[in-house]
Design a protein around this motif. Sequence first.
Motif, PDB file in Angstrom:
ATOM      1  N   PRO A  65      -5.004  39.995  53.203  1.00 38.16           N
ATOM      2  CA  PRO A  65      -4.057  40.935  52.592  1.00 38.16           C
ATOM      3  C   PRO A  65      -3.730  40.614  51.140  1.00 38.16           C
ATOM      4  CG  PRO A  65      -3.010  39.627  54.349  1.00 38.16           C
ATOM      5  CD  PRO A  65      -4.458  39.287  54.368  1.00 38.16           C
ATOM      6  N   HIS A  66      -3.760  39.326  50.751  1.00 39.36           N
ATOM      7  CA  HIS A  66      -3.342  38.992  49.383  1.00 39.36           C
ATOM      8  C   HIS A  66      -4.339  39.445  48.314  1.00 39.36           C
ATOM      9  CE1 HIS A  66      -5.715  35.540  50.683  1.00 39.36           C
ATOM     10  NE2 HIS A  66      -5.986  35.328  49.418  1.00 39.36           N
ATOM     11  N   MET A  67      -5.579  39.751  48.727  1.00 40.50           N
ATOM     12  CA  MET A  67      -6.553  40.233  47.734  1.00 40.50           C
ATOM     13  C   MET A  67      -6.656  41.757  47.723  1.00 40.50           C
ATOM     14  SD  MET A  67      -9.574  37.481  48.175  1.00 40.50           S
ATOM     15  CE  MET A  67     -10.745  38.386  47.165  1.00 40.50           C
ATOM     16  N   LEU A  68      -5.887  42.363  48.609  1.00 40.66           N
ATOM     17  CA  LEU A  68      -6.020  43.798  48.836  1.00 40.66           C
ATOM     18  C   LEU A  68      -5.667  44.641  47.600  1.00 40.66           C
ATOM     19  CD1 LEU A  68      -6.798  45.563  51.178  1.00 40.66           C
ATOM     20  CD2 LEU A  68      -4.427  45.562  51.938  1.00 40.66           C
ATOM     21  N   ALA A  69      -4.616  44.244  46.883  1.00 38.12           N
ATOM     22  CA  ALA A  69      -4.152  45.060  45.756  1.00 38.12           C
ATOM     23  C   ALA A  69      -5.249  45.181  44.690  1.00 38.12           C
ATOM     24  CB  ALA A  69      -2.891  44.445  45.158  1.00 38.12           C
ATOM     25  N   LEU A  75     -11.063  50.280  43.790  1.00 41.81           N
ATOM     26  CA  LEU A  75     -11.494  51.502  44.488  1.00 41.81           C
ATOM     27  C   LEU A  75     -10.893  52.742  43.812  1.00 41.81           C
ATOM     28  CD1 LEU A  75     -11.140  50.355  48.219  1.00 41.81           C
ATOM     29  CD2 LEU A  75     -13.257  50.623  46.915  1.00 41.81           C
ATOM     30  N   ASP A  76      -9.629  52.645  43.379  1.00 41.82           N
ATOM     31  CA  ASP A  76      -8.988  53.775  42.685  1.00 41.82           C
ATOM     32  C   ASP A  76      -9.770  54.140  41.426  1.00 41.82           C
ATOM     33  OD1 ASP A  76      -6.967  53.832  44.528  1.00 41.82           O
ATOM     34  OD2 ASP A  76      -5.467  52.855  43.254  1.00 41.82           O
ATOM     35  N   ARG A  77     -10.218  53.117  40.710  1.00 42.07           N
ATOM     36  CA  ARG A  77     -10.932  53.393  39.452  1.00 42.07           C
ATOM     37  C   ARG A  77     -12.299  54.022  39.718  1.00 42.07           C
ATOM     38  NH1 ARG A  77      -8.424  48.540  37.562  1.00 42.07           N
ATOM     39  NH2 ARG A  77     -10.140  47.362  38.427  1.00 42.07           N
ATOM     40  N   VAL A  78     -12.964  53.562  40.793  1.00 44.65           N
ATOM     41  CA  VAL A  78     -14.316  54.077  41.080  1.00 44.65           C
ATOM     42  C   VAL A  78     -14.241  55.485  41.661  1.00 44.65           C
ATOM     43  CG1 VAL A  78     -16.423  53.693  42.460  1.00 44.65           C
ATOM     44  CG2 VAL A  78     -15.234  51.748  41.439  1.00 44.65           C
ATOM     45  N   VAL A  79     -13.297  55.711  42.565  1.00 47.79           N
ATOM     46  CA  VAL A  79     -13.306  56.945  43.364  1.00 47.79           C
ATOM     47  C   VAL A  79     -12.182  57.895  42.971  1.00 47.79           C
ATOM     48  CG1 VAL A  79     -13.263  57.772  45.766  1.00 47.79           C
ATOM     49  CG2 VAL A  79     -14.345  55.612  45.243  1.00 47.79           C
ATOM     50  N   GLY A  80     -11.132  57.388  42.314  1.00 46.98           N
ATOM     51  CA  GLY A  80      -9.972  58.227  41.970  1.00 46.98           C
ATOM     52  C   GLY A  80      -8.789  57.892  42.863  1.00 46.98           C
ATOM     53  N   THR A  81      -7.590  58.063  42.329  1.00 45.10           N
ATOM     54  CA  THR A  81      -6.407  57.629  43.087  1.00 45.10           C
ATOM     55  C   THR A  81      -6.107  58.534  44.280  1.00 45.10           C
ATOM     56  OG1 THR A  81      -5.131  58.778  41.406  1.00 45.10           O
ATOM     57  CG2 THR A  81      -5.190  56.389  41.222  1.00 45.10           C
ATOM     58  N   GLY A  82      -6.669  59.737  44.304  1.00 44.66           N
ATOM     59  CA  GLY A  82      -6.425  60.639  45.442  1.00 44.66           C
ATOM     60  C   GLY A  82      -7.349  60.348  46.616  1.00 44.66           C
ATOM     61  N   ARG A  83      -8.017  59.229  46.594  1.00 44.50           N
ATOM     62  CA  ARG A  83      -9.049  58.918  47.604  1.00 44.50           C
ATOM     63  C   ARG A  83      -8.461  58.669  48.997  1.00 44.50           C
ATOM     64  NH1 ARG A  83      -8.704  53.502  48.784  1.00 44.50           N
ATOM     65  NH2 ARG A  83      -7.446  52.331  47.291  1.00 44.50           N
ATOM     66  N   ARG A  84      -9.373  58.733  49.992  1.00 45.28           N
ATOM     67  CA  ARG A  84      -8.993  58.296  51.340  1.00 45.28           C
ATOM     68  C   ARG A  84      -8.862  56.787  51.353  1.00 45.28           C
ATOM     69  NH1 ARG A  84     -13.992  60.675  54.201  1.00 45.28           N
ATOM     70  NH2 ARG A  84     -14.728  60.485  52.073  1.00 45.28           N
ATOM     71  N   ARG A  85      -8.150  56.249  52.322  1.00 48.12           N
ATOM     72  CA  ARG A  85      -8.024  54.784  52.438  1.00 48.12           C
ATOM     73  C   ARG A  85      -9.355  54.210  52.928  1.00 48.12           C
ATOM     74  NH1 ARG A  85      -4.566  53.877  48.975  1.00 48.12           N
ATOM     75  NH2 ARG A  85      -5.165  55.997  48.476  1.00 48.12           N
ATOM     76  N   ALA A  86      -9.546  52.923  52.658  1.00 45.96           N
ATOM     77  CA  ALA A  86     -10.856  52.323  52.957  1.00 45.96           C
ATOM     78  C   ALA A  86     -10.718  51.064  53.804  1.00 45.96           C
ATOM     79  CB  ALA A  86     -11.552  51.968  51.650  1.00 45.96           C
ATOM     80  N   PHE A 107     -16.951  41.930  43.330  1.00 44.18           N
ATOM     81  CA  PHE A 107     -16.622  43.212  42.683  1.00 44.18           C
ATOM     82  C   PHE A 107     -17.881  43.988  42.288  1.00 44.18           C
ATOM     83  CE2 PHE A 107     -12.399  41.236  42.288  1.00 44.18           C
ATOM     84  CZ  PHE A 107     -11.667  42.258  42.865  1.00 44.18           C
ATOM     85  N   ALA A 108     -18.968  43.283  41.973  1.00 44.75           N
ATOM     86  CA  ALA A 108     -20.218  43.997  41.685  1.00 44.75           C
ATOM     87  C   ALA A 108     -20.686  44.747  42.931  1.00 44.75           C
ATOM     88  CB  ALA A 108     -21.284  43.013  41.200  1.00 44.75           C
ATOM     89  N   ALA A 109     -20.655  44.064  44.087  1.00 40.59           N
ATOM     90  CA  ALA A 109     -21.075  44.728  45.330  1.00 40.59           C
ATOM     91  C   ALA A 109     -20.085  45.840  45.702  1.00 40.59           C
ATOM     92  CB  ALA A 109     -21.180  43.703  46.464  1.00 40.59           C
ATOM     93  N   LEU A 110     -18.797  45.593  45.453  1.00 46.40           N
ATOM     94  CA  LEU A 110     -17.774  46.581  45.833  1.00 46.40           C
ATOM     95  C   LEU A 110     -17.956  47.909  45.096  1.00 46.40           C
ATOM     96  CD1 LEU A 110     -15.123  47.068  47.483  1.00 46.40           C
ATOM     97  CD2 LEU A 110     -13.882  46.427  45.401  1.00 46.40           C
ATOM     98  N   VAL A 111     -18.186  47.859  43.782  1.00 52.47           N
ATOM     99  CA  VAL A 111     -18.293  49.131  43.044  1.00 52.47           C
ATOM    100  C   VAL A 111     -19.540  49.914  43.477  1.00 52.47           C
ATOM    101  CG1 VAL A 111     -16.940  48.399  41.026  1.00 52.47           C
ATOM    102  CG2 VAL A 111     -19.426  48.078  40.995  1.00 52.47           C
ATOM    103  N   VAL A 112     -20.630  49.205  43.756  1.00 54.88           N
ATOM    104  CA  VAL A 112     -21.863  49.884  44.174  1.00 54.88           C
ATOM    105  C   VAL A 112     -21.649  50.548  45.542  1.00 54.88           C
ATOM    106  CG1 VAL A 112     -24.297  49.569  44.803  1.00 54.88           C
ATOM    107  CG2 VAL A 112     -23.355  48.353  42.823  1.00 54.88           C
ATOM    108  N   ALA A 113     -21.060  49.800  46.471  1.00 54.08           N
ATOM    109  CA  ALA A 113     -20.839  50.342  47.818  1.00 54.08           C
ATOM    110  C   ALA A 113     -19.816  51.486  47.785  1.00 54.08           C
ATOM    111  CB  ALA A 113     -20.377  49.232  48.759  1.00 54.08           C
ATOM    112  N   ALA A 114     -18.732  51.310  47.033  1.00 55.28           N
ATOM    113  CA  ALA A 114     -17.667  52.327  47.015  1.00 55.28           C
ATOM    114  C   ALA A 114     -18.159  53.629  46.409  1.00 55.28           C
ATOM    115  CB  ALA A 114     -16.461  51.799  46.240  1.00 55.28           C
TER     116      ALA A 114
END
Length: 321
Positions: A65-69, A75-86, A107-114
């Motif tokens: 949970p502490h890394m979640l923010a 994810l907000d930056r890649v997909v937009g703040t109106g996105r579904r939860r992930a 973070f490199a893997a996260l942006v590609v996957a998201a």
Amino acid sequence: MSTASAIARPNIALIKYWGKADVEENLPASGSLSVTLDTLYTQMRVQFDEELTDDRLIVNGEAMPHMLARVGRCLDRVVGTGRRRARVDSTGNFPIAAGLASSASAFAALVVAASAAAGETADQLQLARQAGRASGSAARSLYGGFVELSASATSIDVRSILGPEEWPMTVIVAVTASGPKPVSSGDAMRQSADTSPFYGRWIDEQDHDLAVAREAVLKRDFRALAAVAEHNCLKMHSVMWSSRPAIVYWNSATVACMETIRVLQKKGVPVFFTIDAGPQLKAVCPPDAADTVADALRATAGVQDILRTGLGQGAELLADA
Ligand code: DP6
């Protein structure tokens, strides 16, 4: 529901990123040059789900949970703040204690996957910029081999200047301590910028070091690359040591490993070292010197473990399960 998975490897800077031009945008104050590693990886699976009310992050099977923010903002930056939860599942094959920037591969893997899970068609540079907003060094893990990041006042550019097979190299990590770092890179960079009398000079000389390193890589001139990389690393640590309070990531085994590398160099072994925001020493050498270097580091007082890898590819989307 939409799901995608990606894999990325950590990278090690030979010309370091240490200082931000813009903390809010996480823009580096200078360029940097790195090598992307091979056999070490972080794999990220991102699943956007309309049923979820909150983001979830699982790292190696455990909720984090502490890394979640930080992940949520990315994810907000890649997909937009109106996105579904992930739901984000991260698995890696190297210990955090190895002092390799796990945030870079994560973070490199996260942006590609998201981006793929959201059905977007972002190009590699856009993804690198988004990864860099989360962690400066992560932008470099989008690319393989020798990677240069150049920084302007408002943006970054990143590219591979030599592929991993074009100049094979082995990186040997000498692990000298485990446990979390005393100060995070971000906080330490701010402290360096605010208090070190050498910080301004350090940033001023970065373009020059970068040009020397780029030319050495393009000419495959190991001696020239070794000289500028060690100098650049020691300048970064001089900035840290001259901060108030001093930022010292080394321990006595780190210094013993540097001495081991010096002895090898005197014997004519082609090898150089670099050290990041932690006590581990990373040795870089051509593959045919790797056994000699690994044996010497393993025999150095205080070395707990050795990791060994070649150079690898940039982040990749995986055929999803
Ligand atoms: C010493 O990329 O971890 O490894 O942008 O604050 O997340 P943030 O910093 P980070 O810093 C890396 C510092 C370094 C040098 C380098 O990798 O270039």
